[in-house]
Design a protein around this motif. Structure first.
Motif, PDB file in Angstrom:
ATOM      1  N   TRP A  67      -4.910  -7.254  21.785  1.00 43.04           N
ATOM      2  CA  TRP A  67      -5.538  -7.174  20.571  1.00 43.04           C
ATOM      3  C   TRP A  67      -4.377  -7.009  19.580  1.00 43.04           C
ATOM      4  N   ILE A  68      -3.141  -7.274  19.869  1.00 37.76           N
ATOM      5  CA  ILE A  68      -1.920  -6.850  18.929  1.00 37.76           C
ATOM      6  C   ILE A  68      -1.668  -8.365  18.108  1.00 37.76           C
ATOM      7  N   ALA A  69      -1.720  -9.024  19.061  1.00 36.93           N
ATOM      8  CA  ALA A  69      -2.004 -11.064  18.704  1.00 36.93           C
ATOM      9  C   ALA A  69      -2.872 -11.151  17.537  1.00 36.93           C
ATOM     10  N   MET A  70      -4.158 -10.687  18.071  1.00 28.09           N
ATOM     11  CA  MET A  70      -4.622 -10.707  16.983  1.00 28.09           C
ATOM     12  C   MET A  70      -5.343 -10.298  15.851  1.00 28.09           C
ATOM     13  N   VAL A  71      -4.603  -8.707  15.253  1.00 31.04           N
ATOM     14  CA  VAL A  71      -4.375  -8.307  14.271  1.00 31.04           C
ATOM     15  C   VAL A  71      -2.717  -8.350  14.069  1.00 31.04           C
ATOM     16  N   TRP A  72      -2.406  -8.939  14.539  1.00 32.68           N
ATOM     17  CA  TRP A  72      -1.254  -9.729  13.718  1.00 32.68           C
ATOM     18  C   TRP A  72      -1.185 -10.595  13.184  1.00 32.68           C
ATOM     19  N   ILE A  73      -2.003 -11.728  14.079  1.00 31.85           N
ATOM     20  CA  ILE A  73      -2.745 -12.848  13.466  1.00 31.85           C
ATOM     21  C   ILE A  73      -3.135 -12.373  11.763  1.00 31.85           C
ATOM     22  N   ILE A  74      -4.506 -11.542  12.166  1.00 31.40           N
ATOM     23  CA  ILE A  74      -5.256 -11.004  10.625  1.00 31.40           C
ATOM     24  C   ILE A  74      -4.477 -10.688   9.655  1.00 31.40           C
ATOM     25  N   VAL A  75      -3.301  -9.985   9.842  1.00 35.95           N
ATOM     26  CA  VAL A  75      -2.240  -9.379   8.988  1.00 35.95           C
ATOM     27  C   VAL A  75      -1.180 -10.836   7.807  1.00 35.95           C
ATOM     28  N   GLY A  76      -1.686 -11.494   9.899  1.00 35.29           N
ATOM     29  CA  GLY A  76       0.287 -13.009   9.696  1.00 35.29           C
ATOM     30  C   GLY A  76      -0.718 -14.094   8.400  1.00 35.29           C
ATOM     31  N   ILE A 105     -10.441 -15.895  10.422  1.00 28.58           N
ATOM     32  CA  ILE A 105     -12.081 -16.125  11.670  1.00 28.58           C
ATOM     33  C   ILE A 105     -11.636 -16.259  13.381  1.00 28.58           C
ATOM     34  N   PHE A 106     -11.266 -16.848  13.742  1.00 33.01           N
ATOM     35  CA  PHE A 106     -11.008 -16.675  15.592  1.00 33.01           C
ATOM     36  C   PHE A 106     -10.347 -15.531  15.607  1.00 33.01           C
ATOM     37  N   ALA A 107      -9.358 -15.292  14.823  1.00 33.33           N
ATOM     38  CA  ALA A 107      -9.172 -13.686  15.591  1.00 33.33           C
ATOM     39  C   ALA A 107     -10.023 -13.085  16.228  1.00 33.33           C
ATOM     40  N   ILE A 108     -10.640 -12.106  15.257  1.00 35.07           N
ATOM     41  CA  ILE A 108     -11.453 -11.478  15.017  1.00 35.07           C
ATOM     42  C   ILE A 108     -12.500 -11.881  16.123  1.00 35.07           C
ATOM     43  N   ILE A 109     -13.132 -12.760  16.344  1.00 32.32           N
ATOM     44  CA  ILE A 109     -13.384 -13.317  16.999  1.00 32.32           C
ATOM     45  C   ILE A 109     -13.811 -13.074  18.368  1.00 32.32           C
ATOM     46  N   ILE A 122     -11.164 -10.776  18.965  1.00 33.17           N
ATOM     47  CA  ILE A 122     -11.343  -9.224  19.251  1.00 33.17           C
ATOM     48  C   ILE A 122     -12.016  -8.817  19.538  1.00 33.17           C
ATOM     49  N   VAL A 123     -13.814  -9.127  19.291  1.00 34.17           N
ATOM     50  CA  VAL A 123     -14.442  -8.128  19.575  1.00 34.17           C
ATOM     51  C   VAL A 123     -14.841  -9.178  21.203  1.00 34.17           C
ATOM     52  N   LEU A 124     -14.580 -10.286  21.150  1.00 25.21           N
ATOM     53  CA  LEU A 124     -14.850 -10.933  22.641  1.00 25.21           C
ATOM     54  C   LEU A 124     -14.444  -9.912  23.569  1.00 25.21           C
ATOM     55  N   VAL A 125     -12.508  -9.437  22.913  1.00 23.86           N
ATOM     56  CA  VAL A 125     -11.953  -9.182  24.465  1.00 23.86           C
ATOM     57  C   VAL A 125     -12.632  -7.308  24.847  1.00 23.86           C
TER      58      VAL A 125
END
Length: 264
Positions: free
Chosen positions: A91-100, A172-176, A178-181
């Protein structure tokens, strides 16, 4: 130690294992997309005008700093992700990627690529572990291919959307993921290591769709506990032990990992 929410969306057995695999592979599609997307952007006229036509040297730094961000993420993962658990680290990785995606920082990718293979390997059958983890670079290639074709398609448009949209679409990939996890379990190995034995055993039962006395679950349970016992006997690993030849084949594993990345 952190307790993260878990909603059992995928049931038990094959459906749950398939969801784990899809989430992990999609995370590596994102990794590949991140790797490939910038190559089609740096020559875009609007991009060059926006950033005042960077010199070849500066352009090289802009592109290669991606790897520095990944390296930083790997170090952060090494330092903190055993405390957070696999799911929270993802989750942390995906949120960071979204910010990134907005700020174009890449630390999240390093955390992701350090955590996802470990999570995958700890939640799959032993006889499929090598194939599943080794298939992740294939999905890096899928992500790179998606990025190249998307960049190529956007090259026929004008204005800033030609380079801003490909960068933004990594979100888009990061959000998907996050939801799957949210519907995926924590790693049993992580739970055993932190004293949550009943929860770990239940997850093994869910993943393999059986009961605690099922031979497959008994075997997985025993192997995890034996591995943790070996680690406790040896104490915490030090940098000087990375190339040590021991019972868990540390040197062989490290050299295999280094070799794969070197060839990449």
């Amino acid at each position: 130690m952190f307790h993260t929410p878990h909603f059992n969306w995928y049931g038990r057995g094959f459906k749950l294992r398939a969801a784990i695999t899809i989430a992990c592979q999609l995370a590596f599609v994102l990794f590949g997309y991140d790797q490939g997307v910038f190559s089609g952007i740096v020559g875009n006229e609007d991009f060059l005008n926006t950033f005042d036509h960077p010199s070849p040297g500066l352009e090289g730094i802009i592109v290669s700093i991606y790897n520095l961000g990944c390296f930083t993420g790997c170090i952060l993962s090494f330092m903190f992700c055993e405390k957070t658990g696999r799911r929270l680290a993802m989750w942390i990785a995906m949120v960071w990627i979204i910010v990134g995606g907005a700020l174009q920082t890449r630390i999240g990718t390093g955390i992701e690529t350090s955590t996802v293979p470990m999570y995958q390997s700890e939640l799959c059958e032993a006889n499929k572990r090598g194939r599943l983890v080794a298939s992740e670079p294939l999905f890096v290639g899928v992500g790179i291919e998606l990025a190249y074709w998307f960049d190529y398609g956007m090259s026929f448009t004008e204005g800033s959307i030609a380079w801003r949209l490909p960068i933004a679409c990594q979100v888009i990939f990061a959000i998907i993921v996050i939801v799957l996890v949210f519907g995926l379990p924590e790693s049993p190995r992580y739970l055993y290591a932190h004293g949550r034995h009943e929860e770990a055993l239940q997850i093994l039962c869910d993943v393999y769709d059986g009961t605690p006395d099922d031979p497959t679950i008994e075997k997985e349970n025993r192997e995890v506990l034996e591995a943790l016992q070996v680690e406790r006997e040896h104490g915490e690993y030090k940098w000087s032990q990375l190339l040590k030849k021991d019972r868990v084949q540390t040197r062989r594993r490290v050299l295999l990992a280094y070799g794969a990345q070197f060839m990449n």
